[in-house]
Design a protein around this motif. Structure first.
Motif, PDB file in Angstrom:
ATOM      1  N   ARG A  24      42.981  -1.983  66.532  1.00  7.92           N
ATOM      2  CA  ARG A  24      42.634  -0.567  66.755  1.00  7.92           C
ATOM      3  C   ARG A  24      43.857   0.337  66.598  1.00  7.92           C
ATOM      4  O   ARG A  24      44.076   1.262  67.362  1.00  7.92           O
ATOM      5  CB  ARG A  24      41.982  -0.379  68.118  1.00  7.92           C
ATOM      6  N   ARG A  50      35.903  -9.526  78.012  1.00 12.88           N
ATOM      7  CA  ARG A  50      35.580  -8.094  77.984  1.00 12.88           C
ATOM      8  C   ARG A  50      35.545  -7.511  76.581  1.00 12.88           C
ATOM      9  O   ARG A  50      35.010  -6.444  76.366  1.00 12.88           O
ATOM     10  CB  ARG A  50      36.609  -7.305  78.799  1.00 12.88           C
ATOM     11  N   HIS A  51      36.141  -8.189  75.627  1.00 10.25           N
ATOM     12  CA  HIS A  51      36.228  -7.677  74.261  1.00 10.25           C
ATOM     13  C   HIS A  51      35.087  -8.232  73.417  1.00 10.25           C
ATOM     14  O   HIS A  51      34.732  -9.398  73.522  1.00 10.25           O
ATOM     15  CB  HIS A  51      37.569  -8.067  73.623  1.00 10.25           C
ATOM     16  N   GLU A  53      35.123  -8.068  69.982  1.00  9.52           N
ATOM     17  CA  GLU A  53      35.614  -8.480  68.673  1.00  9.52           C
ATOM     18  C   GLU A  53      35.666 -10.006  68.594  1.00  9.52           C
ATOM     19  O   GLU A  53      36.097 -10.675  69.533  1.00  9.52           O
ATOM     20  CB  GLU A  53      36.997  -7.892  68.390  1.00  9.52           C
ATOM     21  N   TYR A  56      38.931 -12.197  69.499  1.00 11.09           N
ATOM     22  CA  TYR A  56      39.213 -12.544  70.892  1.00 11.09           C
ATOM     23  C   TYR A  56      38.483 -13.822  71.296  1.00 11.09           C
ATOM     24  O   TYR A  56      39.063 -14.711  71.921  1.00 11.09           O
ATOM     25  CB  TYR A  56      38.819 -11.399  71.826  1.00 11.09           C
ATOM     26  N   LEU A  86      46.714  -9.340  70.223  1.00  8.84           N
ATOM     27  CA  LEU A  86      45.445  -9.841  70.733  1.00  8.84           C
ATOM     28  C   LEU A  86      45.652 -10.832  71.881  1.00  8.84           C
ATOM     29  O   LEU A  86      44.949 -10.775  72.899  1.00  8.84           O
ATOM     30  CB  LEU A  86      44.640 -10.494  69.608  1.00  8.84           C
ATOM     31  N   ASP A  89      46.554  -8.962  74.977  1.00  8.42           N
ATOM     32  CA  ASP A  89      45.372  -8.368  75.609  1.00  8.42           C
ATOM     33  C   ASP A  89      44.659  -9.391  76.484  1.00  8.42           C
ATOM     34  O   ASP A  89      44.226  -9.090  77.603  1.00  8.42           O
ATOM     35  CB  ASP A  89      44.391  -7.851  74.549  1.00  8.42           C
ATOM     36  N   ASP A  93      44.053  -9.450  80.525  1.00 11.27           N
ATOM     37  CA  ASP A  93      42.702  -9.573  81.084  1.00 11.27           C
ATOM     38  C   ASP A  93      42.539 -10.812  81.966  1.00 11.27           C
ATOM     39  O   ASP A  93      41.479 -11.006  82.559  1.00 11.27           O
ATOM     40  CB  ASP A  93      41.659  -9.621  79.962  1.00 11.27           C
TER      41      ASP A  93
END
Length: 129
Positions: A24, A50-51, A53, A56, A86, A89, A93
């Motif tokens: 993004r 939570r993602h 895409e 992930y 990624l 992230d 999380d």
């Protein structure tokens, strides 16, 4: 020009989605300083992803066994910089645990004897080319 019904790209064209689209537009990840040798593994029990895409989900699946960030990048055919973002992230999380490589101390300017031997072997290999 392509004719009606012909594909306008082929397998050699590579991915049509640019790497920055996967992140993004981000070029920097979370506050985690990830090295390409950093090991990552999914936590147990695994929290909800939570993602949405696919990348992930692929990383979480791949990291059921410990993998280096470089291995994740290679398996998913993603640039290392994108993979670091990624993975960062997913660490943020709480889906991945990570461990930095043992010799990643940036303040250590002296090379150990093992490091020197490796560098000599690389230099010898380059000279043979």
């Amino acid at each position: 020009m392509t004719r009606m019904g012909e594909s306008w790209f082929d397998d050699a064209a590579g991915p049509l989605v640019r790497p920055y689209a996967v992140t993004r537009g981000r070029t920097m990840g979370a506050a985690h300083d990830l090295d390409m040798l950093t090991l990552v593994v999914t936590v147990s029990p695994l929290p909800r992803l939570r993602h949405i895409e696919q990348e992930y989900a692929d990383i979480v699946q791949l990291c059921r066994t410990p993998q280096s960030v470089a291995e994740v990048s290679a398996h998913l055919n993603l640039p290392l910089a994108v993979t670091k973002i990624l993975v960062g992230d997913l660490i943020t999380d709480g889906l991945l645990n990570f461990r930095a490589p043992a010799n990643s101390d940036a303040d250590n300017d002296t090379a150990g004897i093992g490091d020197l031997n490796i560098l000599r072997a690389v230099l010898d290999g380059i000279r043979k080319l």
